[in-house]
Structure formats: structure tokens, C-alpha cells
Design an enzyme around this catalytic site. Sequence first.
Site, PDB file in Angstrom:
ATOM      1  N   TYR A 174     -12.915   9.567  33.722  1.00 41.20           N
ATOM      2  CA  TYR A 174     -12.971   8.739  34.922  1.00 41.20           C
ATOM      3  C   TYR A 174     -13.142   7.395  34.872  1.00 41.20           C
ATOM      4  O   TYR A 174     -13.997   7.005  34.163  1.00 41.20           O
ATOM      5  CB  TYR A 174     -13.787   9.360  36.248  1.00 41.20           C
ATOM      6  CG  TYR A 174     -13.046  10.235  37.198  1.00 41.20           C
ATOM      7  CD1 TYR A 174     -12.180   9.471  38.154  1.00 41.20           C
ATOM      8  CD2 TYR A 174     -13.326  11.441  37.557  1.00 41.20           C
ATOM      9  CE1 TYR A 174     -11.613  10.170  39.140  1.00 41.20           C
ATOM     10  CE2 TYR A 174     -12.644  12.090  38.310  1.00 41.20           C
ATOM     11  CZ  TYR A 174     -11.615  11.344  39.104  1.00 41.20           C
ATOM     12  OH  TYR A 174     -11.016  11.978  40.181  1.00 41.20           O
ATOM     13  N   GLU A 215     -12.779   4.636  37.446  1.00 36.21           N
ATOM     14  CA  GLU A 215     -12.403   3.804  38.584  1.00 36.21           C
ATOM     15  C   GLU A 215     -13.041   2.263  38.389  1.00 36.21           C
ATOM     16  O   GLU A 215     -14.135   2.248  37.885  1.00 36.21           O
ATOM     17  CB  GLU A 215     -13.131   4.366  39.813  1.00 36.21           C
ATOM     18  CG  GLU A 215     -12.175   5.507  40.188  1.00 36.21           C
ATOM     19  CD  GLU A 215     -12.896   6.227  41.288  1.00 36.21           C
ATOM     20  OE1 GLU A 215     -13.854   5.948  42.047  1.00 36.21           O
ATOM     21  OE2 GLU A 215     -12.403   7.394  41.789  1.00 36.21           O
ATOM     22  N   ASP A 226      11.623  -5.638  42.177  1.00 34.21           N
ATOM     23  CA  ASP A 226      11.411  -4.486  41.608  1.00 34.21           C
ATOM     24  C   ASP A 226      12.327  -4.033  40.353  1.00 34.21           C
ATOM     25  O   ASP A 226      13.657  -3.854  40.875  1.00 34.21           O
ATOM     26  CB  ASP A 226      11.535  -3.293  42.832  1.00 34.21           C
ATOM     27  CG  ASP A 226      11.325  -1.885  42.420  1.00 34.21           C
ATOM     28  OD1 ASP A 226      11.325  -1.499  41.106  1.00 34.21           O
ATOM     29  OD2 ASP A 226      11.346  -1.051  43.440  1.00 34.21           O
ATOM     30  N   THR A 273       8.303   0.511  37.269  1.00 36.66           N
ATOM     31  CA  THR A 273       7.996   1.631  36.407  1.00 36.66           C
ATOM     32  C   THR A 273       8.016   1.655  34.952  1.00 36.66           C
ATOM     33  O   THR A 273       8.507   0.390  34.435  1.00 36.66           O
ATOM     34  CB  THR A 273       8.759   2.978  36.963  1.00 36.66           C
ATOM     35  OG1 THR A 273      10.168   2.625  36.498  1.00 36.66           O
ATOM     36  CG2 THR A 273       8.569   3.504  38.294  1.00 36.66           C
ATOM     37  N   LYS A 291      11.783   4.209  32.518  1.00 38.96           N
ATOM     38  CA  LYS A 291      13.178   4.173  32.507  1.00 38.96           C
ATOM     39  C   LYS A 291      13.742   3.419  31.111  1.00 38.96           C
ATOM     40  O   LYS A 291      13.512   3.878  30.129  1.00 38.96           O
ATOM     41  CB  LYS A 291      13.779   3.661  33.946  1.00 38.96           C
ATOM     42  CG  LYS A 291      13.081   4.154  34.991  1.00 38.96           C
ATOM     43  CD  LYS A 291      13.603   3.806  36.264  1.00 38.96           C
ATOM     44  CE  LYS A 291      13.234   4.718  37.755  1.00 38.96           C
ATOM     45  NZ  LYS A 291      12.103   4.272  38.085  1.00 38.96           N
ATOM     46  N   ARG A 301       5.697   8.272  32.099  1.00 42.32           N
ATOM     47  CA  ARG A 301       5.722   7.948  33.733  1.00 42.32           C
ATOM     48  C   ARG A 301       4.660   7.376  34.334  1.00 42.32           C
ATOM     49  O   ARG A 301       3.235   8.060  34.289  1.00 42.32           O
ATOM     50  CB  ARG A 301       6.059   9.417  34.432  1.00 42.32           C
ATOM     51  CG  ARG A 301       7.087  10.181  33.811  1.00 42.32           C
ATOM     52  CD  ARG A 301       7.445  11.416  34.773  1.00 42.32           C
ATOM     53  NE  ARG A 301       8.289  10.910  35.760  1.00 42.32           N
ATOM     54  CZ  ARG A 301       9.599  10.821  35.818  1.00 42.32           C
ATOM     55  NH1 ARG A 301      10.151  11.036  34.640  1.00 42.32           N
ATOM     56  NH2 ARG A 301      10.256  10.249  36.897  1.00 42.32           N
TER      57      ARG A 301
HETATM   58  N1  DSN Z   1      13.885   7.874  41.293  1.00 43.47           N
HETATM   59  C1  DSN Z   1      14.161   6.546  40.676  1.00 43.47           C
HETATM   60  C2  DSN Z   1      15.739   6.584  40.251  1.00 43.47           C
HETATM   61  O1  DSN Z   1      16.401   7.596  39.989  1.00 43.47           O
HETATM   62  O2  DSN Z   1      16.469   5.630  40.460  1.00 43.47           O
HETATM   63  C3  DSN Z   1      14.189   5.668  41.614  1.00 43.47           C
HETATM   64  O3  DSN Z   1      12.808   5.797  42.072  1.00 43.47           O
END
Ligand code: DSN
Length: 422
Positions: free
Chosen positions: A56, A58, A202, A228, A231, A237
Amino acid sequence: MSASRHPALLAADPELASFVAAEEVLQAQTLRLIPSENYVSAAVLEASGTVLQNKYSEGYPGRRYYEGQQNIDRVEALAIERAKGLFGVDHANVQPYSGSPANLAVYLAFAKPGDTVMGMALPMGGHLTHGWGVSATGSWFRGVQYGVRADTGLIDYDAVRDLALAERPKLIFCGGTALPRTIDFAAFAEIAREAGSVLVADVAHIAGLIAGGAHPSPADHVDVVSTTTHKTLRGPRGAMLMCRAEHAKAIDKAVFPGLQGGPHNQTTAGIAVALHEAAQPSFTAYAHQVVANAKALAAALLQKGFDLVSGGTDNHLILIDLTGKDVPGKIAAKALDRAGIVVNYNTVPFDPRKPFDPSGVRIGTPSLTSRGLSTEHMPVVADWISRAVDAAAKGDEQALSVIRAEVTELMAAFPAPGLPLS
Ligand code: DSN
């Protein structure tokens, strides 16, 4: 491929181990075209499964609420420094659990419930968390939404400006989940400045392209960059928020203690590794190859008679409008899945059909590029998609089986990172 890749798991829980092994086979044998998915490297996979998750922590490096942070602080500080270097930002917070909590933290930092916020409409290619009605961000805040032009499929920057000046939103989001074209961050910055809004890019979908120099960077134009990490960036993730120094305190306070508890330290470690990998020359080549593959695939699909939203792509993503093919997106997506080609059905701008049964299919090239496929393979991929959609229209399961065998054969020649065939 066998469950022996995870001997302890196999011994302790054979049933669960069999599910993981089956997923390994599925990911190895199929052509994965979902544009938000990828394959992480073996190093990212290892870092994400370490004992760091036993801790942990925090707080932030040097300012924790638990003792024993000697190593965790170093991991998180390394991830932060790498994020700042790679994206050219003053400040990075690597703790958000994923993209939606990251965006919610931005609301917490800059807006109050009931405030007006502006983003791209979900059916136009935006994201739920950009103020869309069914999301908390659209019910706790007053979301106003922009879209694309019907004639070009491109963002209508004049309309964005008119809406921003009329509504004066606290926050403006640019970016989304089904945008095949380059985002003009400078144009959004000018609009946000005129409207007095905080601008958030974003870049979840295109973070890897930005890191690799295959898409312009928002760093000099926006207040906050949200992304994120799993991707195009090819990490675990998770998510990051990056910003100018003046917003650092507000962002950190919003993530913790505002929204989250202890960070997922094993994920932070995976992010650090992914950022290191993304700083290498090979990743620059990867990012450009993702775009080259997408452009080649779009050209081949156009030749096969497909309609593409905006007529093509500038990035990793292609949005196929199947209206003219008389096969709805969901039926096409499920047929493609049976043919070993994994996509998702998606709304297209001005879709006459419902979101759960829309007219489009969304595809992209990050995963196949991670496996080493190049532009020469894209006509083959387009041919498979075309044959599978035709087979879906005719209910020809035999044709789908034939494609599946061809897909399996080609993918066997291109082992995925982190997932060696054996
Ligand atoms: N779920 C993502 C996507 O597939 O684009 C976006 O959050």
C-alpha cells in the site's frame, strides 16, 4: 502454447489456468483489429505481475501515509520522470486506475457538479466520460456536445468555437475513441482560450503515436493531457494525467485523496517499463508503421468498395460504415470474429441505427503492427474483411471457416510480443 507458462497458477488453480491458456491461444491465433487493444512486451507483462502489488502506498513519492516505501517511491518516481521526458510535460501523475477515473479526476480538479462541460458526442466518436448523458460526467455535470460535419466526417471547428463561446464551459475535452483523423490541438487551444475554458486532450488512443512522433503532440497547447497506457502506448492497463506546473497540485489532489486510494504499484512498474520502451528508436518506427499500415488498409478497403468515415485515416484507426453493404455492424463484427478477425461494432456519425446495433465496424492496426505485419499484408487483411462481410450477408459459415484457417496460418508466422508461440 500450454498452461505450463504459469506453473504455479496451474498447480494452484487448474481451472483458472486453463482459461488463461485458452486466452493465450486466442490472442496468438486471431487477427486482433480492435484499435484500443495491443500486445504488451514480455518485460511489461513481468513488471505488471510483481510483488509490488503487495504494497500500500497512498500518497506520492516522499509523501506517503504508509512506511516501507523505499522501493515503491523509486518505481513511481522513475515512471513520472519517464512520462515527463517522453511527452514533454512539466508534471505527470501515473496513479489513475484507468482512463475513466483519470478523466473524473480532471472534473474534480477543475469543475463543480452542475457546471457546463463540453466534449465530442459519443456517437460522433467521443468518449462516455466527455460529458455524455449515461456517464456520471453527463449527469453530475451539464454536458454540451460537438460532432463532425455530415459531408466530410471531420470535426467542424467553427461549430466547436460557436458552441464554446455560447456555453463558456468550464472544461473542453478534445480526443475520443473513434476519430480516424489528426486532432488540431492548436485550434482547440485557441477556442478554449477565447471561451475561458480548461482544455483537456484525451489522447488515450493516440498516446503511442504521439510518443513515437506519428501524431502532433498536445503538450504545448492544452492544460491537461489524459491518457490510458494500454492502447498504442503498449503498456499495462492504467492511465496518466499530465499537465503544466500550474495545475500539478490540483491534479494530484484530485487523483489522491480526491478520487482514489492506494495506487496499483505493479501497474506503475509496468507503465515505467512501457515508457522506457516507447523512448527507443524502435518504438518511433513502430508508431510510424502503425499509421502506414492503417493508411494501406484503408486504401485496400476503399478498393474493395467499403465506405470509410472521413474517407480514410491519418492515424491507427478506421471506421467502416456498412450502411451500403446491407450488413449491420453487429452481424458483421460477429461474423468477423468467427473468421478469426476480432473487431468491435461501432456507431458511425449520424447513425440511423441504435448504439447496441449500429451501422459501423471500428478497426485499427496497433496490434497487427506489434506482431510485425506491414503494408504488404494490408490487401490480404482487406480481402479477408470483404469476404467475411459478404459471407455474413449470405450466412455462409463455410466461407468464414476458410478465412479463419488462412488467418491462423498467417498469424502463426508473426509471434506476438509477450506471447511466444510454442
Ligand atoms: N474502451 C475504449 C475504446 O475501446 O476505445 C475507450 O475507453
